[in-house]
Motif scaffolding. Structure first.
Motif, mmCIF file in Angstrom:
data_model
loop_
_atom_site.group_PDB
_atom_site.id
_atom_site.type_symbol
_atom_site.label_atom_id
_atom_site.label_comp_id
_atom_site.label_asym_id
_atom_site.label_seq_id
_atom_site.Cartn_x
_atom_site.Cartn_y
_atom_site.Cartn_z
ATOM 1 N N PRO A 153 0.584 14.067 13.482
ATOM 2 C CA PRO A 153 0.670 15.476 13.859
ATOM 3 C C PRO A 153 1.861 15.774 14.763
ATOM 4 N N GLY A 154 2.168 17.067 14.860
ATOM 5 C CA GLY A 154 3.203 17.514 15.788
ATOM 6 C C GLY A 154 4.116 18.555 15.185
ATOM 7 N N ALA A 155 4.470 19.563 15.986
ATOM 8 C CA ALA A 155 5.438 20.603 15.593
ATOM 9 C C ALA A 155 5.047 21.278 14.284
ATOM 10 N N GLY A 156 3.781 21.692 14.192
ATOM 11 C CA GLY A 156 3.338 22.404 13.000
ATOM 12 C C GLY A 156 3.447 21.610 11.719
ATOM 13 N N MET A 194 -4.568 41.373 18.415
ATOM 14 C CA MET A 194 -5.500 40.402 18.984
ATOM 15 C C MET A 194 -4.677 39.271 19.583
ATOM 16 N N THR A 195 -5.202 38.635 20.601
ATOM 17 C CA THR A 195 -4.460 37.601 21.323
ATOM 18 C C THR A 195 -4.632 36.237 20.666
ATOM 19 N N HIS A 196 -3.508 35.585 20.392
ATOM 20 C CA HIS A 196 -3.514 34.278 19.741
ATOM 21 C C HIS A 196 -3.724 33.176 20.771
ATOM 22 N N ILE A 197 -4.665 32.267 20.481
ATOM 23 C CA ILE A 197 -4.918 31.083 21.314
ATOM 24 C C ILE A 197 -4.641 29.847 20.449
ATOM 25 N N PRO A 198 -3.465 29.243 20.592
ATOM 26 C CA PRO A 198 -3.137 28.079 19.763
ATOM 27 C C PRO A 198 -3.735 26.788 20.313
ATOM 28 N N TYR A 199 -4.115 25.896 19.409
ATOM 29 C CA TYR A 199 -4.649 24.582 19.766
ATOM 30 C C TYR A 199 -3.799 23.502 19.113
ATOM 31 N N ARG A 200 -4.070 22.275 19.482
ATOM 32 C CA ARG A 200 -3.377 21.146 18.853
ATOM 33 C C ARG A 200 -4.249 20.585 17.739
ATOM 34 N N GLY A 201 -4.363 21.347 16.678
ATOM 35 C CA GLY A 201 -5.159 20.909 15.544
ATOM 36 C C GLY A 201 -6.253 21.900 15.202
ATOM 37 N N THR A 202 -6.681 21.860 13.938
ATOM 38 C CA THR A 202 -7.702 22.781 13.455
ATOM 39 C C THR A 202 -9.066 22.529 14.080
ATOM 40 N N ALA A 203 -9.447 21.243 14.172
ATOM 41 C CA ALA A 203 -10.791 20.924 14.662
ATOM 42 C C ALA A 203 -11.075 21.529 16.041
ATOM 43 N N GLY A 236 -2.316 25.785 15.954
ATOM 44 C CA GLY A 236 -1.031 25.704 16.636
ATOM 45 C C GLY A 236 -0.122 26.846 16.239
ATOM 46 N N ASN A 237 0.861 27.140 17.071
ATOM 47 C CA ASN A 237 1.847 28.167 16.741
ATOM 48 C C ASN A 237 2.556 27.821 15.443
ATOM 49 N N GLY A 238 2.579 28.771 14.527
ATOM 50 C CA GLY A 238 3.234 28.553 13.247
ATOM 51 C C GLY A 238 2.378 27.837 12.226
ATOM 52 N N SER A 239 1.146 27.486 12.586
ATOM 53 C CA SER A 239 0.258 26.813 11.636
ATOM 54 C C SER A 239 -0.164 27.792 10.544
ATOM 55 N N ALA A 240 -0.754 27.250 9.476
ATOM 56 C CA ALA A 240 -1.193 28.107 8.372
ATOM 57 C C ALA A 240 -2.234 29.111 8.839
ATOM 58 N N ALA A 241 -3.136 28.691 9.742
ATOM 59 C CA ALA A 241 -4.136 29.617 10.262
ATOM 60 C C ALA A 241 -3.471 30.723 11.078
ATOM 61 N N PRO A 271 0.820 -1.209 0.000
ATOM 62 C CA PRO A 271 0.000 0.000 0.000
ATOM 63 C C PRO A 271 0.853 1.257 0.000
ATOM 64 N N ILE A 272 0.281 2.317 -0.485
ATOM 65 C CA ILE A 272 0.899 3.638 -0.412
ATOM 66 C C ILE A 272 0.447 4.286 0.896
ATOM 67 N N ARG A 273 1.400 4.830 1.640
ATOM 68 C CA ARG A 273 1.068 5.544 2.873
ATOM 69 C C ARG A 273 1.086 7.040 2.573
ATOM 70 N N LEU A 274 -0.076 7.667 2.701
ATOM 71 C CA LEU A 274 -0.211 9.098 2.476
ATOM 72 C C LEU A 274 -0.237 9.787 3.839
ATOM 73 N N VAL A 275 0.869 10.409 4.198
ATOM 74 C CA VAL A 275 1.009 11.007 5.516
ATOM 75 C C VAL A 275 0.378 12.393 5.538
ATOM 76 N N VAL A 276 -0.520 12.594 6.496
ATOM 77 C CA VAL A 276 -1.094 13.904 6.787
ATOM 78 C C VAL A 276 -0.456 14.362 8.099
ATOM 79 N N PRO A 277 0.341 15.424 8.080
ATOM 80 C CA PRO A 277 1.101 15.780 9.282
ATOM 81 C C PRO A 277 0.316 16.597 10.304
ATOM 82 N N PHE A 278 -0.993 16.372 10.348
ATOM 83 C CA PHE A 278 -1.876 17.083 11.264
ATOM 84 C C PHE A 278 -2.952 16.127 11.777
ATOM 85 N N THR A 279 -3.699 16.585 12.775
ATOM 86 C CA THR A 279 -4.796 15.793 13.322
ATOM 87 C C THR A 279 -5.937 15.692 12.307
#
Length: 327
Positions: free
Chosen positions: A72-75, A183-192, A163-168, A34-42
């Motif tokens: 996921p991890g480290a942006g 405005m104050t940034h509130i980072p989370y571990r993932g977009t959802a 997360g810090n450094g994420s595209a958002a 199989p091909i493993r398609l890695v998504v580096p996020f949640t």
């Protein structure tokens, strides 16, 4: 010289043999690896949504399972580093995006990979505008309203990101620089979870990829104030662009595409590119991406490589100006 050439050719042929899907089709009697398609996020963010839309089409075309693997991890750097170190045999791919391939070099001093040398671009998949959203019952009806409130009470309004450094995060920092607000940034571990807390009223707003929020906009739970693209989204025709809202020339779309480990044979890259472009042209895929607010972006590996090279210095400038730091 001859022995050196022979060794290179042997390695090339071994790589082709390792990717048993080359030349495979649905009728293949024995399934290749199989091909493993890695998504580096949640799960749940734009990268994940696009990967899962594409995976079954590639699987059908190549006659091989395509497994989406969230790392996921480290942006996004952890998953990207893992792919960079994988065998260059076509069986490990990364759903790369603006963060992993253009933003991270500016904010992670020890990244673990180089977006220009650790990967070979395979296919540009989609462009995804960011959408600035607030809770449906929030007092702000437009970007102008939100900017005015932020200027009246610097630092009191909050925005979320994956997360810090994420595209958002970097996209919102570009918006802050343009509008000159704090405005104050509130980072989370993932977009959802970053969207969930806007829905719950725990955070005032977010500026993230349309696939993660468009369903909530349509259901009436979120109000869209502006989109980051140069033109309005066909899926959100009543939502103005940031440029239309008084900030001419502003554009801060996210973008996504497949990359493979450096050294992946050209024949494998060409086959994958052709199948991705075919998949993006399928009516059901085009419809699925349109529903998510994503814009298909078929093209050559060379065009995707040029985009990556262009975007790295652009976002490095934003990261420096906003003093963006990793967790």
């Amino acid at each position: 010289m001859t022995s050196c050439f022979a060794a290179l050719r042997r390695r090339h042929l071994l790589a082709l043999a390792g990717a048993g899907w080359l030349g495979a089709g649905p009728a293949r009697a024995q399934a290749p690896r199989p091909i493993r398609l890695v998504v580096p996020f949640t799960p749940g963010g734009s990268t994940d949504i696009l990967a899962r839309a594409l995976a079954p089409k590639l699987a059908a075309a190549l006659g091989v399972n395509v497994l989406v693997d969230n790392k996921p991890g480290a942006g996004g750097s952890l998953g990207a580093s893992e792919v960079a170190k994988a065998a260059a045999d076509g069986n490990t791919l990364l759903m790369g995006h603006i963060g992993t391939l253009a933003v991270n070099p500016a904010i992670y001093p020890k990244l673990g990979y180089d977006p220009l040398t650790s990967f070979v671009p395979v296919a540009y998949v989609a462009r995804v505008p960011n959408v600035l959203v607030v809770k449906a019952d929030a007092p702000w009806k437009s970007l102008k309203d939100l900017v005015a409130a932020a200027r009246a009470r610097p630092g009191s309004l909050t925005y979320s990101s994956g997360g810090n450094g994420s595209a958002a995060h970097i996209g919102f920092e570009a918006l802050k620089l343009r509008t000159q607000v704090f405005m104050t940034h509130i980072p989370y571990r993932g977009t959802a979870p970053s969207v969930t807390d806007v829905l719950a009223g725990q955070v005032d707003c977010t500026f993230t990829g349309s696939p993660a929020v468009i369903g909530h906009i349509r259901s009436g739970r979120l109000r869209a104030l502006a989109v980051s693209s140069a033109q309005r989204l066909p899926s959100l025709p009543d939502v103005p662009t940031v440029a239309e809202s008084g900030h001419a020339g502003f554009e801060a779309d996210q973008w996504y595409g497949l990359v493979a480990p450096a050294g992946t044979p050209a024949a494998l890259v060409a086959r994958l590119n052709a199948e991705v472009n075919k998949a993006l042209a399928l009516p059901d895929v085009a419809q699925q991406l349109a529903v998510e607010g994503a814009v298909p972006a078929p093209g050559t590996p060379q065009a995707f490589a040029a985009l990556i090279r262009k975007e790295i210095p652009r976002w490095a400038e934003v990261a420096r100006a906003a003093n963006v730091k990793p967790d």
